[in-house]
Design a protein around this motif. Sequence first.
Motif, PDB file in Angstrom:
ATOM      1  N   LYS A  47      44.900  43.418  42.422  1.00  0.00           N
ATOM      2  CA  LYS A  47      45.274  42.777  43.680  1.00  0.00           C
ATOM      3  C   LYS A  47      44.522  43.350  44.868  1.00  0.00           C
TER       4      LYS A  47
ATOM      5  N   LEU B 206      45.922  36.077  38.005  1.00  0.00           N
ATOM      6  CA  LEU B 206      45.664  36.188  39.440  1.00  0.00           C
ATOM      7  C   LEU B 206      44.644  35.181  39.943  1.00  0.00           C
TER       8      LEU B 206
ATOM      9  N   SER C  30      45.568  32.246  42.370  1.00  0.00           N
ATOM     10  CA  SER C  30      45.954  32.476  43.758  1.00  0.00           C
ATOM     11  C   SER C  30      44.893  31.893  44.696  1.00  0.00           C
TER      12      SER C  30
ATOM     13  N   PHE D 282      42.182  34.367  45.833  1.00  0.00           N
ATOM     14  CA  PHE D 282      41.589  35.186  44.776  1.00  0.00           C
ATOM     15  C   PHE D 282      40.073  35.265  44.949  1.00  0.00           C
TER      16      PHE D 282
ATOM     17  N   SER E 234      40.843  26.471  39.401  1.00  0.00           N
ATOM     18  CA  SER E 234      40.786  27.935  39.569  1.00  0.00           C
ATOM     19  C   SER E 234      40.236  28.606  38.317  1.00  0.00           C
TER      20      SER E 234
END
Length: 641
Positions: free
Chosen positions: A382, A423, A426, A429, A506
């Motif tokens: 993150k 992730l 997101s 990202f 994504s």
Amino acid sequence: MGAIKLEIRCPHKVDEIAADPEPDWSFDALLSELNSLEKKLSGSSEVPVPFTKTHSRGFSSIKSVEKSSMAFIMRVSDDEMEDSEEEAMEDSGRTLVTGKRFNCDDIYISESDDSDYELAFDEQSYLMDGVGVLEGALFERSQEHQLGVKEELRNQISALEIELMRESEKSDSASMRVEKYVDARRESDRKFDTQYQRKIAEALDNHLTAIQRDHELKSQIEERRIRNDAANEEAKRREKALQEERLRQERARAEAEAKRKVEEAKMAALEAERRAAKEAAEKEAAEASKRIAAVVSQGDVAGHDGNVSSANSSLQSQEAGSNGSDKPKSAGDIMRAAKSARNLEQGRLQKLKMLDDENQSLRLSSKLGFSGHEKHILRLMKQISGTKENVSAKSSELIKIFKNPACPQSISIVTFAEKVVSLCTSPAFPAFACSHVVVLVISQVPHAMDILLAKLHKACVYTVPKYIAYSKSAFDSRVAYLKTIGYEEHDGKIESTEEYLQRLESYMRLYGALVQTEVQGVQNPHGPKEGWAWLARFLNTLPANKYTAVALKAFLQTAGFVLFRKYRSQFRKLLNIILKDFLKVLRESEDSELRPIIIEIQSYIEDNEFIQEPEGRSLQGSLLSKVMAPGSQPSRSYYDY
């Protein structure tokens, strides 16, 4: 009573007192004579004479004079002042000498009338005027003798006082020396006492320090022994755990080998079925071609050149017609993918399954949990941003976790792949920065790439690339089919198509960023070559529809720049095929939802956007080093972060 006149007759006695013309008397004898004479005169007179003394003159000897505490006051008349001037001068020279004074308290003073006093005074003066030569000489002699005695007394008294003062000074000096000596001895004793106490304190401190040092040494020896025992116990425990782990791994390998053999048998059976289905499909295709040729000969339809677009249109028409017919589809019609891509997918999924089984056995056998390491990996992922320092730091920390013996590497690899895939959906990202981290980590742990790709294949079938068509005979329901191609279910409700397409985009952006990543000094095992193979397989096997169009658009926008730089004219040929055939099929579907996607792909190809480097691909040295010009738009990667 008249004055008494004394006449000296030799030899003659007056009242039994013999008068000697040349007396050689001492002062004491003279005083005693005068006193006795005074008594006789007083006793022989019948009438009291003025100034007659009821008491004796009280002259005492020299010793009695020395003992008198009162001063002797001599009153002198005016007539005698002249005679006593010399004596006054001599007395003034001796004022510095302290002398004893005589006591005159016993002198009798009459308290008679004034007339009596004057009469007595006249008689006395007459008596004094009528005194004889002998008495005058005697008086003068007595006065001189008294003065001499006084002077001698004063000298002796002065000498005694001086001597006394000297003795007093000597005594004071001696007492001061004694006090100084006492003080010196007291100070010396105090210093000796302080020094002695200091020595005692130092000795006690040294003794306590030695005792403490002995205790510390003993405690260190005891702690070292305890640590050695604990280390030995830990070593034995680890050795036992390693042995158990080896046994578990051996059992897991045996089980995995057995499962692999079973899977291989299943795969062989599936491959046989696939071949049979392929042969049946070829036969059906031949029959269909014959039917199309017959139709063409009759002139009902225009001729076709047999290119890819005609094949896709026929497939689309067959798929659309299958929704209204009850004829079941074959396996070749349900799943479309290149054989090489299917083999790679099966191999990656097999490795992932083996690691999952191994991790499950490790979690069951280990008393220690690995959730802390998993949370650490998630936190590091993150924190990834588009700077070189950040990418290098996070890669180093992740590699340390992979090499940490406290957590098995298989658990770290699977966790890392899961977090990357989860992730990437997101909105903020950083796909390009994350792909750099992935390449750096995989350079140290090469087999982690297959696990990451397996996770990506399970999340999105178009990363294989693979297409699964809907068939009522193959799927129990429409929901089962949607789950098979990647739709997610939340709270018992399947997600919408728009949400699915966003996640699909994504996943494809991450895949495109991964295959185009180039790190200096590090080889990317899944680089541009694999991206070129994916694009060729995609155009050869997958139909043109809404899902494949979104996947193709996301892939080109992230990986098209590197593919053009590497393959140049060959890449342009593929783009021309997409422009002429793929987009043509999409337009023929007449789906209003496909128009924005068609426009984006068409503008990407016609405007040569693949020549420009995509935003966020190059890592910046520092976020603060990017200086924006007035009116310029910030990069989307930094803007999102």
